[in-house]
Design a protein around this motif. Structure first.
Motif, short mmCIF file in Angstrom:
data_model
loop_
_atom_site.label_atom_id
_atom_site.label_comp_id
_atom_site.label_asym_id
_atom_site.label_seq_id
_atom_site.Cartn_x
_atom_site.Cartn_y
_atom_site.Cartn_z
N LEU A 148 -10.01 8.47 -4.93
CA LEU A 148 -10.72 7.20 -4.75
C LEU A 148 -9.77 6.12 -4.21
CD1 LEU A 148 -12.90 7.16 -7.97
CD2 LEU A 148 -13.62 7.62 -5.63
N LEU A 149 -8.55 6.11 -4.75
CA LEU A 149 -7.56 5.12 -4.30
C LEU A 149 -7.33 5.26 -2.80
CD1 LEU A 149 -5.08 3.15 -4.98
CD2 LEU A 149 -3.75 5.23 -5.02
N GLU A 150 -7.13 6.52 -2.36
CA GLU A 150 -6.85 6.75 -0.95
C GLU A 150 -8.07 6.36 -0.11
OE1 GLU A 150 -5.81 8.08 2.75
OE2 GLU A 150 -7.55 8.95 1.78
N ARG A 151 -9.25 6.75 -0.61
CA ARG A 151 -10.47 6.56 0.18
C ARG A 151 -10.82 5.09 0.34
NH1 ARG A 151 -13.30 5.80 3.08
NH2 ARG A 151 -15.34 6.54 3.74
N PHE A 152 -10.68 4.32 -0.74
CA PHE A 152 -11.21 2.95 -0.69
C PHE A 152 -10.16 1.87 -0.54
CE2 PHE A 152 -14.62 5.31 -2.81
CZ PHE A 152 -15.64 5.01 -1.93
N ALA A 153 -8.91 2.15 -0.93
CA ALA A 153 -7.92 1.07 -0.84
C ALA A 153 -6.92 1.30 0.29
CB ALA A 153 -7.17 0.93 -2.17
N VAL B 160 -5.77 -2.69 -6.95
CA VAL B 160 -6.22 -1.52 -7.71
C VAL B 160 -5.58 -1.52 -9.09
CG1 VAL B 160 -6.28 0.99 -7.79
CG2 VAL B 160 -6.58 -0.18 -5.62
N SER B 161 -4.28 -1.86 -9.17
CA SER B 161 -3.60 -1.81 -10.46
C SER B 161 -4.19 -2.82 -11.43
CB SER B 161 -2.09 -2.02 -10.28
OG SER B 161 -1.78 -3.37 -10.14
N ILE B 162 -4.50 -4.02 -10.94
CA ILE B 162 -5.10 -5.01 -11.85
C ILE B 162 -6.47 -4.54 -12.32
CG2 ILE B 162 -5.83 -7.40 -12.07
CD1 ILE B 162 -4.06 -8.09 -9.82
#
Lengths: 325, 291
Positions: B76-81, B103-105
């Motif tokens: 998800l991180l790769e796909r959306f951020a 993303v981390s926050i």
């Protein structure tokens, strides 16, 4: 009549908005040379702790404390800036983040001085001190039809408003000067700027130190408005919050971070049910902004469009007064 | 005493090394600092707590669940951020960094809401078992952590060095465009890298939970920042450097606690990177990069 309009709570919120605007400006200055510094929360902490400790332990007047805090933060800015500005981009971001973390750990551990994680309380309050001084000269807020409390918060708000406007004016003027043009050139292309004869080290350190100075100033004000500070106030989350002002509002023009600070401080106050999810929303805002509008909400195009709109409306109404943005 | 501390330091250091490997993989391939890695790691630890404490499941199930969940988060991180920012004109090189901070926050506060802010104990059934070797006490947990870390590092080195997918990854790290010209599916390689890095974060999360017997939403930040310091210490994108850097930091922190002021333990990592970046910006084990 005036007395009913002045609500200390609104004034308090407004004061925090102004402090956040000053913080937003502080990150904008370093960003205007293309450097991302996450050390501003640390500089803010240096300013706050210096001023608080000087006024608490040495009975320095608040103005003296604020000046000392601001200057010390600026000195640290130069000391940190000279070596770290050899680094670029991501490396600079991490080192400045690390610097902020080191500062926080020092505040927590230097207990004899900073009272550790508990924080400093009973810091002289800007508004109350002013009221006491004025009372010595026989002034009573009742002359204005105000309660003591109302006068205190109104005074803080007005002082901060004046300070914020002066800071914004100063940096807007600086942007149009030789210094501002050098910053913009460095942001666009460092090598090209250097070959045009711009001393990039000097200007980068200048921008970094100015950012530190302004952040330290905001920190010192913060200490004397809240009268209580702790290391947690100047940790990673503060650094990220300052960053978000610039990311959300935009970092191309000074109005970007100003708007970002205004909007993001008001939002959780107005939408109470949101304030619990505040940081989650911050996170989403950052992700979405980076994907959709990486330059932030307010950029040069929007400003020009706004200018066009207002000037057209003015012509329609036939007023001849000229106003520049 | 000294040897016991040495063992503590190596245990801590091998966990740090695994966290740092997650950073280094992503940086090596994408040139991006993944600020969300610490939070993905923290989610892995929480999944471990939920499986072992709430559902009373066995430890291996906790590992499987943590790997699955964190791998999905990596996707998800790769796909959306990250993907939306790639190949986009006029995006500053700082944009991915800022995006992963977002993303981390988000993840940190999400875990506040899901799991609650407090300290969650991590119950491993063999937590109390220890051996006496002469005058030295060694806990079984420490041995397990060390073995898992070494296995993981070995598997990663083998995968990177010997398999086709690993070669594709290294080619992509070397040069994205050339790799894609040579027939490497760059998009898939990048996604896979982020997923593997995140899954390693998840495993590290459970190991930390076992080692400290406590899991909090804030641990992602503190361990994540240390992982960041380690990859600078060892050289950005350098796999061996990350392992060595992790061990160095683990030992340094343990010995500061024993012989110095424990309060400054968390500052060592950052003091070290500030010095390293000024003296040897390519890291202890990095190659000199010509600008």
């Amino acid at each position: 009549m005036l007395a009913e309009l002045i609500n200390p709570y609104y004034l308090q919120v407004a004061s925090f908005i102004l402090i956040n605007i000053i913080l937003g400006v502080s990150i904008y200055i370093t960003l205007s040379t293309g450097q991302l510094s996450l050390a501003n929360a640390g500089f803010m902490g240096i300013g706050a702790y210096t001023s608080a400790l000087l006024t608490l332990n040495f009975d320095l007047p608040i103005i003296g404390g604020i000046l000392a805090g601001t200057l010390l933060a600026g000195v640290f800015g130069i000391l940190i800036g000279i070596p770290t500005l050899r680094l670029q981009g991501v490396y600079l971001a991490i080192v400045t983040l690390g610097f902020g973390e080191v500062i926080r750990v020092i505040f927590v551990n230097w207990e004899s001085m900073t009272k550790g994680a508990v924080g400093l309380s009973g810091i002289p309050h800007m508004g109350r001190e002013l009221l006491n001084t004025l009372k010595e000269f026989g002034f009573d807020p009742k002359i204005l039809g105000l309660q003591n409390n109302q006068f205190v918060f109104l005074a803080i708000f007005l002082i901060l408003l004046g300070v914020t406007i002066s800071i914004i004016t100063f940096f807007r003027r600086q942007n149009r000067s030789r210094v501002g043009r050098a910053f913009a050139a460095i942001k666009l292309d460092e090598k090209a700027a250097e070959s045009m004869g711009i001393n990039i080290t000097y200007y980068k350190v200048l921008a970094f130190a100015q950012g530190a100075l302004v952040a330290g100033f905001a920190g010192a004000l913060f200490a004397h408005v809240l009268a209580y500070i702790s290391p947690a106030d100047f940790a990673y989350h503060r650094a990220v919050e300052i960053l978000i002002f610039a990311v959300f509002g935009g970092s191309e023009v000074i109005w970007g971070p100003v708007f970002g600070a205004l909007f993001l401080t008001v939002m959780p106050e107005v939408l109470r049910f949101i304030s619990e999810y505040r940081y989650m929303i911050y996170g989403l805002i950052i992700i979405i902004m980076m994907a959709v509008r990486p330059q932030g909400l307010i950029d040069v195009n929007i400003l020009n469009w706004l200018k066009l709109k207002t000037s057209k409306r003015r012509q329609k109404h036939g007023t001849s007064s000229q106003k520049s943005m | 005493m000294l040897i016991e501390q040495l063992i503590n330091g190596i245990t801590l250091g091998s966990i740090y090394a695994i966290v740092a490997l997650g950073f280094t993989l992503v940086f090596g391939v994408l040139g991006i600092i993944n600020m969300a890695h610490g939070e993905i790691f923290m989610f892995g630890a929480f999944i471990g707590v939920v499986v072992t404490s709430t559902f009373k499941g066995p430890l291996w199930l906790a590992f499987m669940a943590a790997i699955l969940v964190t791998a999905a988060m990596g996707y998800l991180l790769e796909r959306f951020a990250l993907r939306p920012l790639r190949n986009k004109q006029g995006v500053s090189h700082l944009a991915p960094l800022i995006s992963t901070i977002g993303v981390s926050i988000l993840l940190e506060n999400l875990s506040h809401h899901i799991f609650g802010p407090g300290n969650h104990p991590f119950r491993a059934s063999f937590a109390e078992i220890s051996f006496q070797i002469g005058s030295i006490t060694v806990y079984l947990v420490q041995i397990v952590i060390f073995i898992i870390s070494v296995l993981l590092m070995y598997a990663l080195s083998f995968w990177l060095g010997k398999t086709k997918a690993g070669k594709a990854l290294r080619a992509t790290a070397e040069n994205l465009e050339t790799a894609s010209l040579l027939g490497v599916d760059v998009k898939r390689t990048i996604t896979m890298t982020v997923i593997i890095a995140s899954a390693m974060g998840g495993i590290a999360g459970i190991l930390v939970g076992m080692a400290f017997n406590s899991v909090t939403p804030q641990m992602g930040l503190s361990i994540g920042l240390k992982g960041l310091a380690i990859i600078i210490l060892g050289g950005m994108g350098n796999v061996k450097g990350a392992m060595a850097g992790g061990l160095i930091l683990g030992l340094a922190e343990t010995f500061v606690v024993v012989y110095g002021n424990s309060g400054y333990k968390d500052a060592i990592a950052f003091a070290a990177i500030i010095v390293i970046l000024l003296i040897r910006p390519q890291g202890l084990f990095g190659q000199k990069i010509s600008a």
